[in-house]
Design an enzyme around this catalytic site. Sequence first.
Site, PDB file in Angstrom:
ATOM      1  N   TYR A 135       0.847  -1.192   0.000  1.00 20.91           N
ATOM      2  CA  TYR A 135       0.000   0.000   0.000  1.00 20.91           C
ATOM      3  C   TYR A 135       0.888   1.250   0.000  1.00 20.91           C
ATOM      4  O   TYR A 135       0.582   2.232  -0.675  1.00 20.91           O
ATOM      5  CB  TYR A 135      -0.923  -0.003   1.223  1.00 20.91           C
ATOM      6  N   ASN A 138     -12.809  -0.871  -4.066  1.00 17.77           N
ATOM      7  CA  ASN A 138     -12.804  -1.196  -5.496  1.00 17.77           C
ATOM      8  C   ASN A 138     -13.986  -2.104  -5.822  1.00 17.77           C
ATOM      9  O   ASN A 138     -14.085  -3.209  -5.298  1.00 17.77           O
ATOM     10  CB  ASN A 138     -11.496  -1.899  -5.861  1.00 17.77           C
ATOM     11  N   CYS A 165      -7.061  -5.133  -7.406  1.00 21.05           N
ATOM     12  CA  CYS A 165      -6.812  -4.772  -6.008  1.00 21.05           C
ATOM     13  C   CYS A 165      -6.097  -5.895  -5.260  1.00 21.05           C
ATOM     14  O   CYS A 165      -5.485  -5.653  -4.223  1.00 21.05           O
ATOM     15  CB  CYS A 165      -8.113  -4.382  -5.315  1.00 21.05           C
ATOM     16  N   HIS A 166      -6.142  -7.113  -5.802  1.00 22.64           N
ATOM     17  CA  HIS A 166      -5.454  -8.240  -5.171  1.00 22.64           C
ATOM     18  C   HIS A 166      -3.934  -8.098  -5.237  1.00 22.64           C
ATOM     19  O   HIS A 166      -3.224  -8.807  -4.535  1.00 22.64           O
ATOM     20  CB  HIS A 166      -5.893  -9.563  -5.821  1.00 22.64           C
ATOM     21  N   GLU A 189      -0.814 -15.385 -11.228  1.00 18.87           N
ATOM     22  CA  GLU A 189      -0.022 -14.355 -11.909  1.00 18.87           C
ATOM     23  C   GLU A 189       1.474 -14.507 -11.666  1.00 18.87           C
ATOM     24  O   GLU A 189       2.270 -13.762 -12.239  1.00 18.87           O
ATOM     25  CB  GLU A 189      -0.478 -12.971 -11.435  1.00 18.87           C
TER      26      GLU A 189
END
Length: 198
Positions: A114, A137, A145-146, A172
């Site tokens: 963050y 979100n 947002c993950h 990912e």
Amino acid sequence: MTFADPVPPITAGPVDTPLGPMLALVDAAGALVGLDFEDTDGTPTFSQRRLAREGLQTGPADPAALRPIADQLAEYFAGRRRVFDLPLAPFGTPFQRRVWAALCAIPCGTALTYRDLALQLGRPQAARAVGAANGANPISVVVPCHRLVGSDGTLTAYGGGLHRKAALLELEGARPATLVLPIDDQVTNAMRRRSQPA
């Protein structure tokens, strides 16, 4: 990344994913307004609650309006898509939209803290405000947002559940080394089967 303003009426329809069913909210212009994992108990999703606060209700979506969303999500979960190119129209404040645009700029396969995102926005003291905007979100997965994690690399809150956040990061290739949360084997195996060539 720029976002359009939502154009009523807003319609809603289901989209299946290996991590469970999602509910897509689409506006009259065909833009994605919300995308949330659905709870099995039938409670309204985050986006549905947000629309209710705006005084809006949803009707059933035309399946043709959902097809591009479902197709791009299927490509993503199969490992063939790293960037979404859907029109987006989330309800949000200017600051929230700025954070969401910054989230869209985080490359697939990358996890930031963050604080990292606050620094990128030129607001080094705004890590908590970034966290709040991230938590608001309404378009899960597509607005990634993950990809934000705690300062020590641990997973923090995710509206779809930490098991899904961990699975998305693993898909990912951005699963933090410090992550100790077990990923549901059934979910992981389903994602692996979908990503293998037919």
